[in-house]
Design an enzyme around this catalytic site. Structure first.
Site, PDB file in Angstrom:
ATOM      1  N   GLU A  33     -23.715   2.552  -1.595  1.00  0.00           N
ATOM      2  CA  GLU A  33     -25.128   2.087  -1.705  1.00  0.00           C
ATOM      3  C   GLU A  33     -26.240   3.022  -1.219  1.00  0.00           C
ATOM      4  O   GLU A  33     -27.297   3.091  -1.816  1.00  0.00           O
ATOM      5  CB  GLU A  33     -25.202   0.928  -0.500  1.00  0.00           C
ATOM      6  CG  GLU A  33     -24.306  -0.579  -0.998  1.00  0.00           C
ATOM      7  CD  GLU A  33     -23.054  -0.651  -0.810  1.00  0.00           C
ATOM      8  OE1 GLU A  33     -22.555   0.657  -0.339  1.00  0.00           O
ATOM      9  OE2 GLU A  33     -22.219  -1.141  -1.552  1.00  0.00           O
ATOM     10  N   HIS A  69     -21.550 -11.327   4.307  1.00  0.00           N
ATOM     11  CA  HIS A  69     -22.111 -12.042   3.130  1.00  0.00           C
ATOM     12  C   HIS A  69     -22.953 -12.808   3.367  1.00  0.00           C
ATOM     13  O   HIS A  69     -23.555 -13.673   2.379  1.00  0.00           O
ATOM     14  CB  HIS A  69     -20.970 -12.706   2.118  1.00  0.00           C
ATOM     15  CG  HIS A  69     -20.098 -11.451   1.620  1.00  0.00           C
ATOM     16  ND1 HIS A  69     -19.140 -10.831   2.100  1.00  0.00           N
ATOM     17  CD2 HIS A  69     -20.029 -11.060   0.110  1.00  0.00           C
ATOM     18  CE1 HIS A  69     -18.600  -9.932   1.504  1.00  0.00           C
ATOM     19  NE2 HIS A  69     -18.972 -10.424   0.095  1.00  0.00           N
TER      20      HIS A  69
HETATM   21  C1  LIG Z   1     -20.243  -1.589   1.645  1.00  0.00           C
HETATM   22  C2  LIG Z   1     -19.792  -2.824   0.488  1.00  0.00           C
HETATM   23  N1  LIG Z   1     -20.406  -2.524  -0.704  1.00  0.00           N
HETATM   24  C3  LIG Z   1     -20.061  -3.602  -1.613  1.00  0.00           C
HETATM   25  C4  LIG Z   1     -19.176  -4.415  -1.387  1.00  0.00           C
HETATM   26  C5  LIG Z   1     -18.863  -5.262  -2.612  1.00  0.00           C
HETATM   27  N2  LIG Z   1     -17.699  -5.196  -3.129  1.00  0.00           N
HETATM   28  C6  LIG Z   1     -16.367  -6.064  -2.435  1.00  0.00           C
HETATM   29  S1  LIG Z   1     -15.086  -5.497  -3.226  1.00  0.00           S
HETATM   30  C7  LIG Z   1     -15.794  -4.130  -4.308  1.00  0.00           C
HETATM   31  C8  LIG Z   1     -15.107  -3.113  -5.086  1.00  0.00           C
HETATM   32  C9  LIG Z   1     -14.013  -2.231  -4.270  1.00  0.00           C
HETATM   33  O1  LIG Z   1     -13.413  -1.727  -5.277  1.00  0.00           O
HETATM   34  P1  LIG Z   1     -12.050  -1.011  -4.867  1.00  0.00           P
HETATM   35  O2  LIG Z   1     -12.348   0.005  -3.548  1.00  0.00           O
HETATM   36  O3  LIG Z   1     -11.400  -0.027  -5.804  1.00  0.00           O
HETATM   37  O4  LIG Z   1     -11.153  -2.060  -4.263  1.00  0.00           O
HETATM   38  P2  LIG Z   1     -10.367  -3.178  -5.045  1.00  0.00           P
HETATM   39  O5  LIG Z   1     -11.219  -4.579  -4.860  1.00  0.00           O
HETATM   40  O6  LIG Z   1     -10.035  -2.786  -6.375  1.00  0.00           O
HETATM   41  O7  LIG Z   1      -9.223  -3.518  -4.431  1.00  0.00           O
HETATM   42  C10 LIG Z   1     -17.266  -4.147  -4.005  1.00  0.00           C
HETATM   43  C11 LIG Z   1     -18.238  -3.466  -4.670  1.00  0.00           C
HETATM   44  C12 LIG Z   1     -18.713  -4.218  -0.224  1.00  0.00           C
HETATM   45  N3  LIG Z   1     -17.840  -5.465   0.330  1.00  0.00           N
HETATM   46  N4  LIG Z   1     -18.920  -3.396   0.655  1.00  0.00           N
END
Ligand SMILES: Cc1ncc(C[n+]2csc(CCOP(=O)(O)OP(=O)(O)O)c2C)c(N)n1
Ligand SMILES: Cc1ncc(C[n+]2csc(CCOP(=O)(O)OP(=O)(O)O)c2C)c(N)n1
Ligand SMILES: [Mg+2]
Ligand SMILES: [Mg+2]
Lengths: 325, 346, 325, 346
Positions: free
Chosen positions: C60, C129
């Site tokens: 972000e 959230h």
């Molecule tokens: C700081 C933050 N930014 C955005 C999100 C929204 N979000 C939740 S999971 C995700 C993707 C994360 O991807 P990855 O690290 O590859 O983990 P995966 O979900 O594939 O296990 C996002 C953008 C969040 N939870 N926290």
């Protein structure tokens, strides 16, 4: 007993805490050999060792996030962020994690840590070095927010913060570090978190202030007194949990109130105090509430900073208005 | 960077197994239980009994294999998709289910379980494992801390700060990245321009290891080595477990918007459970009966956990306020009184 | 004219802006092919191209910091942060950079960008959230802070934000995305930033609200009306710059005020409104100011969230107290 | 990783010079002017005429050499210690001095100067150069963006996010890290456990170059190559210029608390100006007269800049409020009125 300034009193508190509890450790940028940008940790690395007074890489989120893990793991970390303006990179760690672990684990894991932040303007510092955004931390559930204004309280509140079971953000008024001196006991003692102090009794008007603004508030009280106005001066000392009873008690007595805050005006902490009064002491008010605050501008640099910082003249003028209303 | 592999997709050993057969069978049982949990949660979510759920189907080897390499008193700091790893490390199903119903008490595992509640924010929690590992070392303990995160999480600044602090202070931390190919809709190759995530370790002077994340034995071996290094005081390691998220990001996600079914089918063929089962069956250490028994046992455990979670009355207003501080401060007592006045039922 | 919900109205605004100005671009996590977690950018990448509707890595601070450079360099970036709780890692970029470049360069460089943040609870979402911390952005000088409550305003205010020469943080009420529908013109139009709306005229008590809380406020006004109480309902729509004149005008008329805010109580935006009234409308007040707010707790998870969210019952009770005072 | 060098500490070429002699003399003249500015500012600070000042003595080659490789319309986003680079790229002395007196107008260079005001926060500004470079590309321009930062800044999460975004979006950005050995009191080897900073580029799939930061010609050559790569659309580069901060962190710092004089003396012998002067003098392209003339000219320019800065009356209260928005909003007008009422002199 020794006469100490605020920086020395804080140094004494840290020294005391390090000596008393092997779990206490200090972390921050340049807190070790350099003794901190304001020398608050001066001599502590030499005395207690570099394993307990730790110079970190330049990464505030890293510092706070690591300290958070240290705290859950049983240590008592005391973090120094060089200036409040550099706490923002650590904001997510503070707001999303430090403040919440007790609730999200229903007391199973806790993070008793202290984040020390030098704050406030008035010394003609560089950009980002004069912030007073304590209100945003006060708006964060799960944090205690402490702002001493004088050496005795600085030592006693810092010791209370270090033994507190919950995280404390500890604001240190930069322009009072060396400007305010008083007798400070050599021994360990705590000033309870959550208690305001009525520093001057008076019956005509209540002046509520905290931290760096207390110096100006004291000057204003003296000036008013010279003119025969008996102002009551309340030093909040803790913003969260706020000692509402002391503030409201004073307003019930005087019927007039000036709230002083160096931070930006909109949604600053003075607004919270004003709101409390409008809710719970309305019928005692003989005059509109007055806020004397910094403005909704970036704190100006050295040459124009005086337009921004609330000073005794503005406090006196506001107090007079409440009396003339 | 070379991909470490021990058990190939056909269930053939290509290197020496780090575990004897009965242990492999035990871990395979965990994988079966994990998959049972995962599917059950998706089903419960569809019935409205759970809030949004993030499936880990396809990632069981990465989670079970690495978690099994830890000592019970090691710290674990994982994310919303790591229920299998957490459970293997002692976090009860009931806590996991409770969390998913939307109840803070899910975050409170029994005493002695050194697993933090799953991190919902992406990135921040890796630093907590740095601090936890360091705290152990400072207190003369030889426990370590493992942290689990995704490929997307490596883009957050906190990943960088965590890796750097761990390496600078040589904290006993194992960084387990499950590169499951996707961060919601963003494919791995648009997440970062480096060929692997494992190579990022070099930026911190830390060893980085790339392991087949669908190979239970390779995951176990790599994590065992990393844990031993940490425990010996030789500092942190980054593991990249190359795997795949077979399901949607969460029950609220529609992967049809951004990825091809063919890709999913291809990875389905590399199912991490299938290859272990083939290996065990070939050795006579597993059969349909054991499979059925394992699935039944997992189902029963889960039914019990769900029942226990659902039997718990929700937190009342007083408990809401009581969660914030060790001692309730006056302003929260005031607020509780305001709520009680206006909504006495809470 | 079409009947749209808030999410659709925002989508229409973004579509209009992308079509009207080649400098406009969208950036965020999953805004492209996936169309955003709330589908607010649905179809826009397909229509305007992936070079203009850009999926970013999960970072972000990176998103906002890059958008800031894009804005200085002549683009008009509109950033989506998936949930307000994930804006905290970008806090430093917003507070230290986005909000300040105009002042620190004395208008030489500017950053006309929009940060869109879905905010608020009430849908039983996961931890982090359900945040409503708009007050901390309102406390940041140099930002405009906009919070629409209904489809018409959502489209018009977002278009105004995109053409605004200064940075705007645009709060989108999650639980109203699909719950509130109304007729929305197909054409481009702007709702001016800085103007509150008196949504219902009344003489007995003023209810001030904004964003997600407007739905509950509307329900409260209806319930009061059924009981013969004529409440005046003010939708702030913009927090900074605040339309103080409209708020104060209403309080001068009714003498009674309830301020509704979903955010945490201490130092929330309702405190600012209360403070303004205590300063500038004290003599009009016939009853203490009432705040109906979220509490100083983390927003509870799904099973206990209802304790937290201010609802119509609490607003009605507060309004009645002002009438009985 | 190999250290790139062209001019050795004795002023001998060890590789071909990328510049002809007159250009070297011109750049050397910039270095002389920069050092004159730097020393003057320290002196003015001691007299109380400037606020805290951060000297760059010892880093002139790194700054002048890299900045000279840019095209005038390229963007530059630098930090508090990069006045030499900024000035070479067109930022007037008067703006730099004004900033140091504590006046926002220092941050407003003339039209056409594409240099942002110096960043005081460590780390955040690198991302701005990613956005600026990208903005240029999106608008069909071939200008690039260069960003300057220190070894300490590489620990901030924003460094990581900037490097990653630049590489993922292939933005035309040149990352110039002046590794001057220290971040206030923290030595480079406690800032990060990697052997070099340049190698961190690999974590992003980006080229990384290690260059002798006290070698004007090597800095120029490396930056020229990186700028050409960016301009051709081939993406970002990380340069690590290995140099040394000869002075204190700022005028408020006491380096005696944390580093040895011997280390400083050692680096003093590698003065970046001395080796260029030796090289030029050997070729007959420089002498004491030219040196004196360059120093005098720089002094005179600076006197003029200081005089102009000091002649400017401070911002009044109205100007303070007027800086915040394009159009002053009502609440700031209200606040201006409050201030005017209570302190009419402002
Ligand atoms: C700081 C933050 N930014 C955005 C999100 C929204 N979000 C939740 S999971 C995700 C993707 C994360 O991807 P990855 O690290 O590859 O983990 P995966 O979900 O594939 O296990 C996002 C953008 C969040 N939870 N926290
Ligand atoms: C975000 C942030 N954290 C801390 C500081 C305080 N600070 C100013 S300079 C500095 C050290 C930076 O070191 P480096 O990046 O090596 O640059 P150098 O000063 O050596 O040129 C620190 C910690 C700051 N300005 N900003
Ligand atoms: Mg992933
Ligand atoms: Mg440095």
């Amino acid at each position: 007993m020794a006469e100490l300034n605020v920086a020395q009193a804080l140094n004494a508190a840290l020294d005391t805490a390090l000596a008393a509890d092997p779990k206490v450790m200090l972390l921050g940028e340049d807190v070790g050999r350099a003794g901190g940008v304001f020398r608050v940790t001066d001599g502590l690395a030499a005395k207690h060792g570099e394993a307990r007074v730790v110079d970190t890489p330049v990464a505030e989120s890293g510092i706070v996030g690591t300290a958070f893990g240290l705290a859950i793991g049983g240590m008592r970390p005391v973090v120094e962020i060089q200036f409040l303006g550099f706490a923002y990179p650590a904001f997510d760690q503070i707001v999303s994690h430090v403040s919440r672990i007790r609730n999200r684990s229903r007391h199973r894991f806790t993070a008793p840590l202290v984040v020390r932040v030098p704050y406030g303007g008035g010394i003609g510092a560089a950009e980002h070095h004069s912030e007073s955004t304590e209100a945003i931390f006060a708006h964060t559930p799960g944090l205690k927010v402490v702002v001493p204004s004088r050496p005795y309280d600085a030592k006693g509140l810092l010791l209370a913060a270090i033994t507190d079971p919950d995280p404390v953000v500890f604001f240190e008024p930069i322009r009072s570090y060396r400007a305010v001196r008083e007798e400070v006991p050599d021994d360990a003692y705590e000033v309870p978190i959550g208690e305001a102090a009525v520093e001057v009794d008076g019956s005509d008007v209540t002046i509520v202030a905290y931290g760096a603004a207390m110096r100006d508030a004291r000057a204003a009280v003296a000036a008013l007194s010279d003119d025969g106005v008996a102002a009551e001066l309340v030093d909040l000392r803790t913003l969260v949990p706020l000692d509402a009873a002391t503030v409201l008690g004073s307003v019930h007595k005087t019927g007039r109130v000036v709230i002083v805050q160096e931070g930006h005006r909109t949604a600053g902490f003075a607004a919270e105090v004003a709101a409390l009064i409008a809710e719970r002491a309305l019928y005692s008010l003989a005059a509109p509430v007055e806020r004397v605050t910094g403005w909704d501008t970036v704190v100006p640099l050295r040459r124009a900073e005086h337009h921004y910082i609330p000073d005794a003249a503005r406090i006196v003028a506001a107090a007079r208005r409440t009396l003339e209303a | 960077m070379e991909l470490q592999r021990i058990l190939d997709p056909d269930g053939q050993l290509v290197a020496e197994s780090p575990l004897d057969v009965e242990d492999v069978a035990r871990l395979y049982g965990y994988m079966v239980a994990a998959r049972t949990y995962d599917r059950k949660c998706t089903a419960l979510q569809r019935q409205g009994r759970l809030a949004t759920y993030a499936s880990f189907e396809g990632q069981e080897a990465a989670q079970v294999g690495t978690a099994a390499a830890l000592r019970p008193d090691d710290w674990m700091v994982a994310s919303y998709r790591d229920a299998a790893a957490m459970w293997v490390h002692g976090y009860p199903w009931v806590n996991l289910v409770l969390g998913r119903t939307g109840d803070e008490r899910g975050g409170s595992p029994p005493d002695g379980v050194t697993v933090l509640p799953p991190s919902i924010t992406v990135g921040a929690h890796m630093l907590h494992a740095v601090g936890l590992g360091w705290a152990a070392a400072l207190q003369g303990e030889d426990r370590i801390a493992a942290t689990y995160f995704g490929d997307g999480a490596t883009s957050e600044g906190d990943f960088h700060e965590a890796m750097n602090f761990a390496a600078v202070f040589r904290t006993p931390t194992v960084f387990v990245c499950q590169n499951n190919g996707w961060a919601i809709s963003l494919p791995r190759d648009r997440q970062t321009a480096s060929a692997t995530i494992a190579q990022k370790a070099d930026a911190y002077g830390m060893p980085g290891v790339l392991v087949d994340g669908n190979d239970l034995l390779a995951c176990f071996a790599a994590a065992t080595e990393a844990a031993a290094r940490a425990r010996a005081g030789d500092g942190p390691t980054l593991l990249e477990a190359l795997t795949y998220r077979l399901g949607p990001h969460t029950t609220a996600d529609d992967p049809g918007r951004y990825r091809d079914d063919a890709e999913v089918a291809e990875w389905r063929r590399r199912d991490p459970l299938a290859r272990v089962r083939r290996y065990l069956e070939a050795l006579g250490a597993w059969d349909d009966d054991r499979q059925a028994a394992a699935e039944e046992q997992a189902s029963a455990d889960l039914e019990a956990a769900v029942a226990a979670a659902e039997a718990l009355p929700p937190l009342d207003a007083g408990e809401m306020f009581a969660g914030m501080f060790a001692e309730p401060p006056p302003h929260l007592a005031d607020q509780a009184a305001l709520l009680a006045r206006d909504r006495p039922g809470d």
